[in-house]
Scaffold this motif. Structure first.
Motif, PDB file in Angstrom:
ATOM      1  N   TRP A 174       0.657   5.774  -0.322  1.00 32.24           N
ATOM      2  CA  TRP A 174      -0.188   6.971  -0.329  1.00 32.24           C
ATOM      3  C   TRP A 174       0.697   8.210  -0.247  1.00 32.24           C
ATOM      4  O   TRP A 174       1.882   8.130   0.100  1.00 32.24           O
ATOM      5  CB  TRP A 174      -1.178   6.926   0.845  1.00 32.24           C
TER       6      TRP A 174
ATOM      7  N   ARG B  98      -3.751   7.204  -3.550  1.00 29.69           N
ATOM      8  CA  ARG B  98      -3.560   5.997  -2.741  1.00 29.69           C
ATOM      9  C   ARG B  98      -3.651   4.778  -3.654  1.00 29.69           C
ATOM     10  O   ARG B  98      -4.519   4.696  -4.514  1.00 29.69           O
ATOM     11  CB  ARG B  98      -4.610   5.909  -1.639  1.00 29.69           C
TER      12      ARG B  98
ATOM     13  N   SER C 294       4.603   4.340   2.366  1.00 30.09           N
ATOM     14  CA  SER C 294       4.196   3.011   1.908  1.00 30.09           C
ATOM     15  C   SER C 294       4.482   1.961   2.976  1.00 30.09           C
ATOM     16  O   SER C 294       5.251   2.186   3.908  1.00 30.09           O
ATOM     17  CB  SER C 294       4.936   2.631   0.617  1.00 30.09           C
TER      18      SER C 294
ATOM     19  N   GLU D 133       0.853  -1.189   0.000  1.00 32.99           N
ATOM     20  CA  GLU D 133       0.000   0.000   0.000  1.00 32.99           C
ATOM     21  C   GLU D 133       0.884   1.232   0.000  1.00 32.99           C
ATOM     22  O   GLU D 133       1.911   1.274   0.681  1.00 32.99           O
ATOM     23  CB  GLU D 133      -0.895  -0.019   1.242  1.00 32.99           C
TER      24      GLU D 133
ATOM     25  N   GLU E 133      -3.315   0.410  -3.632  1.00 32.39           N
ATOM     26  CA  GLU E 133      -3.190  -0.850  -2.903  1.00 32.39           C
ATOM     27  C   GLU E 133      -3.171  -1.997  -3.911  1.00 32.39           C
ATOM     28  O   GLU E 133      -3.881  -1.962  -4.909  1.00 32.39           O
ATOM     29  CB  GLU E 133      -4.359  -1.053  -1.935  1.00 32.39           C
TER      30      GLU E 133
END
Length: 303
Positions: free
Chosen positions: A96, A104, A183, A94, A106
């Motif tokens: 952002w 963002r 991250s 993930e 994922e």
């Protein structure tokens, strides 16, 4: 090699000293190689095909392959089947951008956790599904051949983390945001993926032929099939037609451009490459099919 004792069934087995995880070859329990303890997160994908369905899938697909007997589905018979559980790593990442709500990303990925390909048909980086897994329970999983994970998950997890960071940064640029990229990534767990190894008999083959079938997604990964003499002649005729057509087209282009020799040479090379699979099939008594992933067109957007 070092010896480990399975914490579930008590069996003793050997694993390479540098292994991160090990799999008990008797019950499939995943063990942390350094401590010998049972891994906290282990999964498996329940098989959707039994061996009979996998065999029928293989011989039905064989009819569409060059040189295969038209009645192969009716004349072939199942000889032996073996369910192989391939070890997979599952990693989640993930990323952002601070101060940018829409930036963002994922992603979760699975990949084969062994550097040695245990079965044919996996040469081109077969993509295993992410969804569909269940918590592993040795009492529920079907008996099969369990393969050892001998690779470290770190390089692929790090590569996945870098990709989601790059995509999050790109989304921030498109949104006009500025900020640092944060991250996190880690191994979700180890999973067992079922694949059927099928052996079948055919009157035209002097020995059993093999097929490898994905027991979850019903994909044919590998297949050996007999090629009758009359079919080999047809395939060789098709190869000759490809070569002749390519040379004729090259000669026409060369005459128009004034460079006949170069065009014919280029046409010969191109036609030989195009006809080589047909030539190999036509000269052999046994055809071989290997799964190749479909080509996916990529769309690049400049930000």
């Amino acid at each position: 090699m070092r010896r480990l004792r399975c914490p579930y069934c008590g069996a003793v087995f050997e694993v390479p000293k540098g292994a991160v995880y090990a799999v008990c070859p008797y019950c499939g329990t995943t063990v942390v190689a350094k401590t010998g303890e049972e891994a906290t997160r282990q999964y498996y994908y329940p098989p959707r095909l039994d061996d009979g369905e996998a065999f029928l899938l293989a011989v039905s697909r064989a009819r569409m392959l060059p040189g295969a007997p038209a009645d192969i589905a009716e004349t072939a018979s199942l000889a032996r089947s073996e369910l192989h559980y391939l070890p997979l790593y599952i990693c989640s990442a993930e990323a952002w951008v601070e101060g940018c709500e829409g930036a963002r990303e994922e992603r979760e990925e699975t990949w084969l956790a062994t550097s040695r390909l245990p079965l044919p048909g996996l040469e081109h980086g077969y993509r295993f599904p992410v969804v569909g897994r269940e918590p592993y329970d040795p009492r529920r999983a079907r008996r099969g051949v369990f393969h050892q994970p001998d690779a470290s998950p770190e390089p692929r997890c790090s590569a996945l983390r870098a990709r989601v960071e790059y995509r999050a940064a790109g989304e921030a640029r498109l949104a006009g945001c500025r900020g640092s990229v944060e991250s996190r990534a880690g191994l979700v767990g180890v999973a067992h993926y079922p694949v059927w190894l099928i052996e079948y008999h055919h009157p035209l083959a002097g020995q059993p032929l093999r097929a490898v079938v994905d027991a979850v997604d019903a994909n044919l990964l590998y297949l050996e099939y007999p090629i009758p003499l009359e079919r080999r002649a047809l395939v060789l005729g098709g190869a000759a037609l490809v070569l002749g057509t390519g040379l004729a087209a090259a000669a026409a282009v060369g005459l128009a451009a004034g460079s006949l020799a170069a065009s014919i040479l280029g046409g010969l090379v191109g036609s030989a490459v195009a006809a080589s699979p047909l030539l190999a099939t036509g000269l052999s008594r046994t055809g071989r099919y290997r799964y190749r992933p479909p080509r996916v067109e990529r769309l690049f957007i400049k930000g």
